[in-house]
Design a protein around this motif. Structure first.
Motif, PDB file in Angstrom:
ATOM      1  N   ARG A 148       0.832  -1.205   0.000  1.00 54.22           N
ATOM      2  CA  ARG A 148       0.000   0.000   0.000  1.00 54.22           C
ATOM      3  C   ARG A 148       0.862   1.248   0.000  1.00 54.22           C
ATOM      4  O   ARG A 148       0.564   2.223  -0.685  1.00 54.22           O
ATOM      5  CB  ARG A 148      -0.930   0.017   1.221  1.00 54.22           C
ATOM      6  CG  ARG A 148      -2.077  -0.941   1.128  1.00 54.22           C
ATOM      7  CD  ARG A 148      -3.118  -0.680   2.195  1.00 54.22           C
ATOM      8  NE  ARG A 148      -2.588  -0.619   3.532  1.00 54.22           N
ATOM      9  CZ  ARG A 148      -2.494  -1.652   4.363  1.00 54.22           C
ATOM     10  NH1 ARG A 148      -2.877  -2.851   3.973  1.00 54.22           N
ATOM     11  NH2 ARG A 148      -2.011  -1.496   5.574  1.00 54.22           N
ATOM     12  N   GLY A 162       2.250   1.691  -3.437  1.00 57.56           N
ATOM     13  CA  GLY A 162       1.181   2.133  -4.329  1.00 57.56           C
ATOM     14  C   GLY A 162       0.859   3.607  -4.163  1.00 57.56           C
ATOM     15  O   GLY A 162       0.674   4.335  -5.148  1.00 57.56           O
ATOM     16  N   LYS A 163       0.788   4.049  -2.925  1.00 55.64           N
ATOM     17  CA  LYS A 163       0.518   5.465  -2.655  1.00 55.64           C
ATOM     18  C   LYS A 163       1.635   6.350  -3.197  1.00 55.64           C
ATOM     19  O   LYS A 163       1.385   7.397  -3.779  1.00 55.64           O
ATOM     20  CB  LYS A 163       0.370   5.707  -1.155  1.00 55.64           C
ATOM     21  CG  LYS A 163      -0.912   5.193  -0.564  1.00 55.64           C
ATOM     22  CD  LYS A 163      -0.937   5.445   0.932  1.00 55.64           C
ATOM     23  CE  LYS A 163      -2.126   4.800   1.581  1.00 55.64           C
ATOM     24  NZ  LYS A 163      -2.137   4.994   3.038  1.00 55.64           N
ATOM     25  N   SER A 173       3.752   5.663  -5.692  1.00 54.79           N
ATOM     26  CA  SER A 173       3.742   5.707  -7.158  1.00 54.79           C
ATOM     27  C   SER A 173       2.581   6.537  -7.682  1.00 54.79           C
ATOM     28  O   SER A 173       2.707   7.224  -8.701  1.00 54.79           O
ATOM     29  CB  SER A 173       3.686   4.293  -7.731  1.00 54.79           C
ATOM     30  OG  SER A 173       2.470   3.673  -7.398  1.00 54.79           O
TER      31      SER A 173
END
Length: 57
Positions: free
Chosen positions: A43, A46-47, A49
């Protein structure tokens, strides 16, 4: 299971692969803790990127 599971260490590899899970006796809650750490890291990546993609526009 889930898609790409590039793990950071051997413990995660053992926890995620079905074959090696039969070789180890995991303590109660240990697999859950490993999976939770992995999900938290994914997570976070992901945040990061997503923020970079937004800033790059």
């Amino acid at each position: 299971m889930m898609g790409n599971r590039g793990s950071a260490n051997g413990i995660e590899c053992d926890a995620f692969s079905r074959r090696s899970r039969g070789y180890f006796n995991w303590k109660r809650g240990q697999l859950r803790k490993i999976k939770r750490q992995f999900s938290k890291r994914m997570r976070k990546v992901g945040k990061l990127s997503l923020r970079q993609a937004i800033d790059h526009r």
